[in-house]
Design a protein around this motif. Sequence first.
Motif, PDB file in Angstrom:
ATOM      1  N   ASP A 264     -27.987  34.900  15.199  1.00 47.02           N
ATOM      2  CA  ASP A 264     -28.412  36.300  15.215  1.00 47.02           C
ATOM      3  C   ASP A 264     -28.290  36.969  13.855  1.00 47.02           C
ATOM      4  N   SER A 265     -27.623  36.315  12.919  1.00 46.76           N
ATOM      5  CA  SER A 265     -27.384  36.954  11.621  1.00 46.76           C
ATOM      6  C   SER A 265     -27.150  35.894  10.560  1.00 46.76           C
ATOM      7  N   LYS A 266     -27.148  36.336   9.319  1.00 46.97           N
ATOM      8  CA  LYS A 266     -26.847  35.424   8.219  1.00 46.97           C
ATOM      9  C   LYS A 266     -25.411  34.916   8.315  1.00 46.97           C
ATOM     10  N   LYS A 267     -24.502  35.746   8.813  1.00 44.84           N
ATOM     11  CA  LYS A 267     -23.109  35.337   8.959  1.00 44.84           C
ATOM     12  C   LYS A 267     -22.995  34.151   9.910  1.00 44.84           C
ATOM     13  N   GLU A 268     -23.697  34.203  11.032  1.00 39.35           N
ATOM     14  CA  GLU A 268     -23.671  33.088  11.980  1.00 39.35           C
ATOM     15  C   GLU A 268     -24.312  31.847  11.374  1.00 39.35           C
ATOM     16  N   ALA A 269     -25.363  32.042  10.591  1.00 39.44           N
ATOM     17  CA  ALA A 269     -26.012  30.911   9.933  1.00 39.44           C
ATOM     18  C   ALA A 269     -25.054  30.234   8.958  1.00 39.44           C
ATOM     19  N   ARG A 270     -24.318  31.038   8.195  1.00 40.09           N
ATOM     20  CA  ARG A 270     -23.362  30.479   7.242  1.00 40.09           C
ATOM     21  C   ARG A 270     -22.287  29.656   7.959  1.00 40.09           C
ATOM     22  N   TYR A 271     -21.829  30.152   9.108  1.00 44.88           N
ATOM     23  CA  TYR A 271     -20.805  29.421   9.858  1.00 44.88           C
ATOM     24  C   TYR A 271     -21.356  28.067  10.324  1.00 44.88           C
TER      25      TYR A 271
END
Length: 252
Positions: free
Chosen positions: A51-58
């Motif tokens: 849902d977000s860049k933060k989740e993608a980074r994880y």
Amino acid sequence: MTKHQKRLSVPKSWPVERKTDTFTVKAAGGPHGEEGVPLVILLRDVLGYVDSKKEARYALSQDAILVNGDPINDERRPIGMFDIVAFPQREEYYRVFPDEGGRLALTEIDADSADSRLGKVKGKRQVTGDVTQLSLHDGTNITVDDDGYSTNDSVVIDNESKEIVAHFPYEEGALVTAVSGNHGGKIGELLEIDVTLGSGSNIVTVDSQREDDDGEFETVEEYVVVIDENFVGEDSSSEDASGETASMGDDE
């Protein structure tokens, strides 16, 4: 250099809506040049896995996503034509392939097909050691001992060894796909190569294999890529990627 990317100015091949918001994610430097789509856009707006860049980074920090066999640590890594995006833990594998109109889409493939990727030869030159260097459409450079390759040929690169495992010459009778222009996404037999004198582009005639087409179509040489029969009969995409994207309000 600006860190922002306006939606209205993104390449036509990007699977994003242009008028929902002002900005979207800007691709990092890397393969495919300006045509490369940031990985996070495919994860969020095409597949809906984050849902977000933060989740993608994880997800990337867990080595859960491979591109052309390599783990990626930058969510803005450019993804482009013929790249292989793999999710080993989910046992899902996709090839980036143009859909109708030339917009990039994800075609689901099996694990064996994900072991290699296709590359179009954009240039060749002699380098130190009297070997030939091939420059591919995504910016990859490969050295070969055999000089039997020509510009516009296609090669298949093994994702593990990074070596050429197949070669498809650009010639009349070859199976090709149009990757841009009005006929983007169409597949057919290359019937004729009309060489244009001077600096103009060569014109090619292709016999389309799609039942809903009138048959033959013409396009410029730069818009076609030689492929093999493994590309025929695959679903056009695992997700529509037709522009029905999630909100990008969290881009900033």
